[in-house]
Design a protein around this motif. Sequence first.
Motif, PDB file in Angstrom:
ATOM      1  N   ARG A 196       0.811  -1.219   0.000  1.00 40.73           N
ATOM      2  CA  ARG A 196       0.000   0.000   0.000  1.00 40.73           C
ATOM      3  C   ARG A 196       0.840   1.263   0.000  1.00 40.73           C
ATOM      4  O   ARG A 196       0.405   2.313  -0.463  1.00 40.73           O
ATOM      5  N   GLN A 197       2.038   1.167   0.558  1.00 40.17           N
ATOM      6  CA  GLN A 197       2.879   2.360   0.649  1.00 40.17           C
ATOM      7  C   GLN A 197       3.538   2.722  -0.679  1.00 40.17           C
ATOM      8  O   GLN A 197       4.097   3.801  -0.808  1.00 40.17           O
ATOM      9  N   VAL A 198       3.492   1.837  -1.655  1.00 41.38           N
ATOM     10  CA  VAL A 198       4.068   2.163  -2.962  1.00 41.38           C
ATOM     11  C   VAL A 198       3.252   3.307  -3.552  1.00 41.38           C
ATOM     12  O   VAL A 198       2.026   3.242  -3.607  1.00 41.38           O
ATOM     13  N   HIS A 199       3.949   4.365  -3.933  1.00 40.70           N
ATOM     14  CA  HIS A 199       3.277   5.566  -4.407  1.00 40.70           C
ATOM     15  C   HIS A 199       2.363   5.240  -5.598  1.00 40.70           C
ATOM     16  O   HIS A 199       2.815   4.636  -6.566  1.00 40.70           O
ATOM     17  N   PRO A 200       1.078   5.627  -5.529  1.00 42.98           N
ATOM     18  CA  PRO A 200       0.144   5.283  -6.597  1.00 42.98           C
ATOM     19  C   PRO A 200       0.589   5.793  -7.974  1.00 42.98           C
ATOM     20  O   PRO A 200       0.299   5.168  -8.989  1.00 42.98           O
ATOM     21  N   GLU A 201       1.336   6.891  -7.982  1.00 40.17           N
ATOM     22  CA  GLU A 201       1.805   7.404  -9.280  1.00 40.17           C
ATOM     23  C   GLU A 201       2.777   6.432  -9.953  1.00 40.17           C
ATOM     24  O   GLU A 201       2.845   6.381 -11.177  1.00 40.17           O
ATOM     25  N   LEU A 202       3.525   5.677  -9.136  1.00 42.88           N
ATOM     26  CA  LEU A 202       4.457   4.713  -9.718  1.00 42.88           C
ATOM     27  C   LEU A 202       3.690   3.566 -10.368  1.00 42.88           C
ATOM     28  O   LEU A 202       4.049   3.090 -11.447  1.00 42.88           O
ATOM     29  N   VAL A 203       2.613   3.146  -9.706  1.00 41.94           N
ATOM     30  CA  VAL A 203       1.781   2.097 -10.285  1.00 41.94           C
ATOM     31  C   VAL A 203       1.127   2.628 -11.559  1.00 41.94           C
ATOM     32  O   VAL A 203       1.089   1.946 -12.591  1.00 41.94           O
ATOM     33  N   GLU A 204       0.659   3.861 -11.492  1.00 36.25           N
ATOM     34  CA  GLU A 204       0.033   4.467 -12.667  1.00 36.25           C
ATOM     35  C   GLU A 204       1.028   4.570 -13.820  1.00 36.25           C
ATOM     36  O   GLU A 204       0.695   4.259 -14.972  1.00 36.25           O
ATOM     37  N   ALA A 205       2.257   4.980 -13.476  1.00 36.45           N
ATOM     38  CA  ALA A 205       3.280   5.100 -14.518  1.00 36.45           C
ATOM     39  C   ALA A 205       3.527   3.743 -15.177  1.00 36.45           C
ATOM     40  O   ALA A 205       3.605   3.636 -16.399  1.00 36.45           O
ATOM     41  N   ALA A 206       3.633   2.703 -14.348  1.00 29.52           N
ATOM     42  CA  ALA A 206       3.870   1.367 -14.901  1.00 29.52           C
ATOM     43  C   ALA A 206       2.720   0.961 -15.821  1.00 29.52           C
ATOM     44  O   ALA A 206       2.939   0.479 -16.933  1.00 29.52           O
ATOM     45  N   LEU A 207       1.492   1.214 -15.383  1.00 28.86           N
ATOM     46  CA  LEU A 207       0.331   0.870 -16.222  1.00 28.86           C
ATOM     47  C   LEU A 207       0.352   1.668 -17.522  1.00 28.86           C
ATOM     48  O   LEU A 207       0.099   1.135 -18.597  1.00 28.86           O
ATOM     49  N   ALA A 208       0.699   2.954 -17.415  1.00 30.10           N
ATOM     50  CA  ALA A 208       0.705   3.809 -18.599  1.00 30.10           C
ATOM     51  C   ALA A 208       1.707   3.309 -19.637  1.00 30.10           C
ATOM     52  O   ALA A 208       1.518   3.489 -20.828  1.00 30.10           O
ATOM     53  N   PHE A 209       2.787   2.673 -19.162  1.00 24.07           N
ATOM     54  CA  PHE A 209       3.781   2.161 -20.100  1.00 24.07           C
ATOM     55  C   PHE A 209       3.471   0.733 -20.549  1.00 24.07           C
ATOM     56  O   PHE A 209       4.287   0.087 -21.180  1.00 24.07           O
ATOM     57  N   GLY A 210       2.280   0.256 -20.182  1.00 22.33           N
ATOM     58  CA  GLY A 210       1.841  -1.027 -20.707  1.00 22.33           C
ATOM     59  C   GLY A 210       2.150  -2.219 -19.820  1.00 22.33           C
ATOM     60  O   GLY A 210       2.253  -3.336 -20.316  1.00 22.33           O
ATOM     61  N   ALA A 211       2.303  -2.002 -18.521  1.00 22.81           N
ATOM     62  CA  ALA A 211       2.550  -3.126 -17.617  1.00 22.81           C
ATOM     63  C   ALA A 211       1.247  -3.889 -17.373  1.00 22.81           C
ATOM     64  O   ALA A 211       0.183  -3.290 -17.266  1.00 22.81           O
ATOM     65  N   THR A 212       1.354  -5.216 -17.316  1.00 23.89           N
ATOM     66  CA  THR A 212       0.209  -6.013 -16.889  1.00 23.89           C
ATOM     67  C   THR A 212       0.152  -5.955 -15.362  1.00 23.89           C
ATOM     68  O   THR A 212       1.085  -5.482 -14.722  1.00 23.89           O
ATOM     69  N   ARG A 213      -0.926  -6.465 -14.788  1.00 18.63           N
ATOM     70  CA  ARG A 213      -1.042  -6.439 -13.323  1.00 18.63           C
ATOM     71  C   ARG A 213       0.099  -7.228 -12.676  1.00 18.63           C
ATOM     72  O   ARG A 213       0.629  -6.860 -11.647  1.00 18.63           O
ATOM     73  N   TRP A 214       0.473  -8.327 -13.321  1.00 21.34           N
ATOM     74  CA  TRP A 214       1.559  -9.150 -12.810  1.00 21.34           C
ATOM     75  C   TRP A 214       2.876  -8.387 -12.851  1.00 21.34           C
ATOM     76  O   TRP A 214       3.662  -8.412 -11.916  1.00 21.34           O
ATOM     77  N   GLN A 215       3.121  -7.672 -13.966  1.00 18.28           N
ATOM     78  CA  GLN A 215       4.358  -6.891 -14.083  1.00 18.28           C
ATOM     79  C   GLN A 215       4.395  -5.760 -13.056  1.00 18.28           C
ATOM     80  O   GLN A 215       5.449  -5.461 -12.503  1.00 18.28           O
ATOM     81  N   VAL A 216       3.236  -5.140 -12.815  1.00 18.56           N
ATOM     82  CA  VAL A 216       3.184  -4.096 -11.793  1.00 18.56           C
ATOM     83  C   VAL A 216       3.613  -4.690 -10.457  1.00 18.56           C
ATOM     84  O   VAL A 216       4.401  -4.098  -9.716  1.00 18.56           O
ATOM     85  N   LEU A 217       3.152  -5.903 -10.195  1.00 18.21           N
ATOM     86  CA  LEU A 217       3.465  -6.552  -8.915  1.00 18.21           C
ATOM     87  C   LEU A 217       4.957  -6.867  -8.794  1.00 18.21           C
ATOM     88  O   LEU A 217       5.609  -6.477  -7.824  1.00 18.21           O
ATOM     89  N   VAL A 218       5.510  -7.560  -9.799  1.00 16.30           N
ATOM     90  CA  VAL A 218       6.884  -8.045  -9.636  1.00 16.30           C
ATOM     91  C   VAL A 218       7.941  -6.991  -9.946  1.00 16.30           C
ATOM     92  O   VAL A 218       9.053  -7.072  -9.447  1.00 16.30           O
TER      93      VAL A 218
END
Lengths: 278, 402
Positions: A176-198
């Motif tokens: 939860r402490q991972v900054h949401p913008e980092l998750v958003e950035a990963a998604l914006a660059f085409g990360a799957t949910r699994w890639q966001v996780l690992v």
Amino acid sequence: MFEDKIIPLDVWISSFVEWLVENYREIFQLIKWPVEKILAGFDMGLNSLPPFIVILILAFCAWRFSGWGLALFSSLSMVLIGMLGFWEDTMTTLAMVLASVLFCTIAGVPLGIAAGRNNRVEIIIRPFLDAMQTTPSFVYLVPIVMLFSVGNVAGVLATIIFAMPPIIRLTSLGIRQVHPELVEAALAFGATRWQVLVKVQIPLALPTILAGLNQTIMMALAMVVIAALIGAGGLGSPVVLGLNTLDIGLAVIAGLSIVLLAMVLDRITQSMAGKNNQ
Amino acid sequence: MDKIIIKHLYKIFGSDPNEAIKMLNQGQTKEEVFEKTGMTVGVNDATFTIKKGEIFVVMGLSGSGKSTLVRMLNRLIEPSGGNIFINDKNITQLSQDDLVQFRLKNMSMVFQSFALMPHMTVLENAAFGLELAKESQKKRKDRAMEALIQVGLEGWEDQYPTQLSGGMQQRVGLARGLAVDPDIILMDEAFSALDPLIRTEMQDELLKLQDNSERTIVFISHDLDEALRIGDRIAIMEGGRVVQVGTPEEILQNPADDYVRAFFRGVDPTNVISAGEIVNTNYPTIIKKKTGGIRAALEQLNSKDYNYGYVLNSNRNFLGIVSIDTLRETVDENLTDQPIDACYLPEVHTAFEDDNMQDILPEVASKSWPIPVVDSNNVYKGVVSKNRFLRTLHKSDKNGYQ
């Protein structure tokens, strides 16, 4: 005023547990099986290694994650434990701690990740975690004995339940402490949910997850000692024996060994988490 | 060519978006929808197109829905209604797998807070998109290095983002966006967190990178100066609506409503309106012949009652200015056989059509003749007179900005 309004919850629970034991004994024996094997493996491994090899391994870990100071402290502590005559007991305790922590991690990290990524999971498991952490440890020794009988394996099972909450909680917190913008950035660059996780969430949550592991190890050590009450071996036995026979000297030196082992494990795992934080 | 076509796009935050869209279509306002249903209107019926290769700025105050609008383009936020076409593909209809592919290949993003991965080096950050696309190690490294060189971060590739200043961190963010070689880059307030000097530097850098590029950039900003500086076209948003879309000049000169006008209050129009926008093309032009032409030129100026004539070659390239006085002197002295060059006024400087009014002000003020304006190929476009200059200022004033 409550005399005639007492709920016989204790009776219900007793009959529920009895019913469980009667009908599902096989299932509980099945749960016991992997724990038994792993524990036996650790116990045999640690007790068959010459003590100086074990000390060397611990000292190496201490040196690797912290430095010479901790390596020296760990070696001296282990030597002292050996000289107090508790080497075998300590190895048994260590094996029980390692086995329970292994299962806590295998179950706890995925659960923590699920809770960290999904509010519903978090809400569902939170009361269970609260119960697991606040129930006095003696209380669930009784059903454990009924379901799994006595001995080291039952002790490890009780320890698993007692020590799992911190690693679940801190894994969830770390995710939860991972900054949401980092998750958003990963998604914006085409990360799957699994890639966001690992690639993002787990690496960034790692220091917090390791802090959870440290807590789990400490709690496991505390519980393994208490588990001596249900016939588990290791450093808890001399303490219980000392208590029963009022042999204060025995109880104190066994207690001292527990404290030394706890400090060694704590310092090494803490410096692991610290190392990862940099 | 239209790169992105947005049609009747809505975003409603709440339990029943369709109901809210219906209410909006019946003419109810965002506030009324919120009062009656508790739902928040993020974007309200946005329709416009973005052209290939342009820098398109979406501008508005915070809460105007600009971030939401842009996040619907790559569906970080799911639209509640409407369609988005990119390269003629309907983005709103893409399956999850296709969406991931689309994000990997076509679109990258640069964030206000940089959003760099703190556990990765500068090089790894720049290569992040390529890593997600499972490119080979070598290709990742090569492309990321190339992008880092483009943004001037050569030599920093093994550092971690926290070791870099804000401006440099955003360069890494930009490199990450460039490395995947997307056709569209979304930039969400990308320079807003930087201090003013660095911000201007980054804007220039962006313009330089964008020069001759096919890439389309959608840039969100709340900073008007920034929008005017880098935007080929601007969309202005207010309360979820797109109030006006146009070039900076168009919007400055014809603000759609009071909101837009208020936005531009305080903007110095001389920084925005270019010489090309206000040229007067009525001034007489004289095409230079091989010999003579002086008499004809004098006749032309006399008949139209102008004091100055602008001499061009047959390709309409600007050559010089002649005045009625210099022409008459030559005629009086009977020197009309010589080429017209002899009558050119000294110290004539041309202005480029992209120069803004601020740039040409000294020239306009100091010379008695209207200043000739040319394009980058020296082709004559018209002139800017003192009169025209002042009238433009006056009109801008009436429009609400001074």
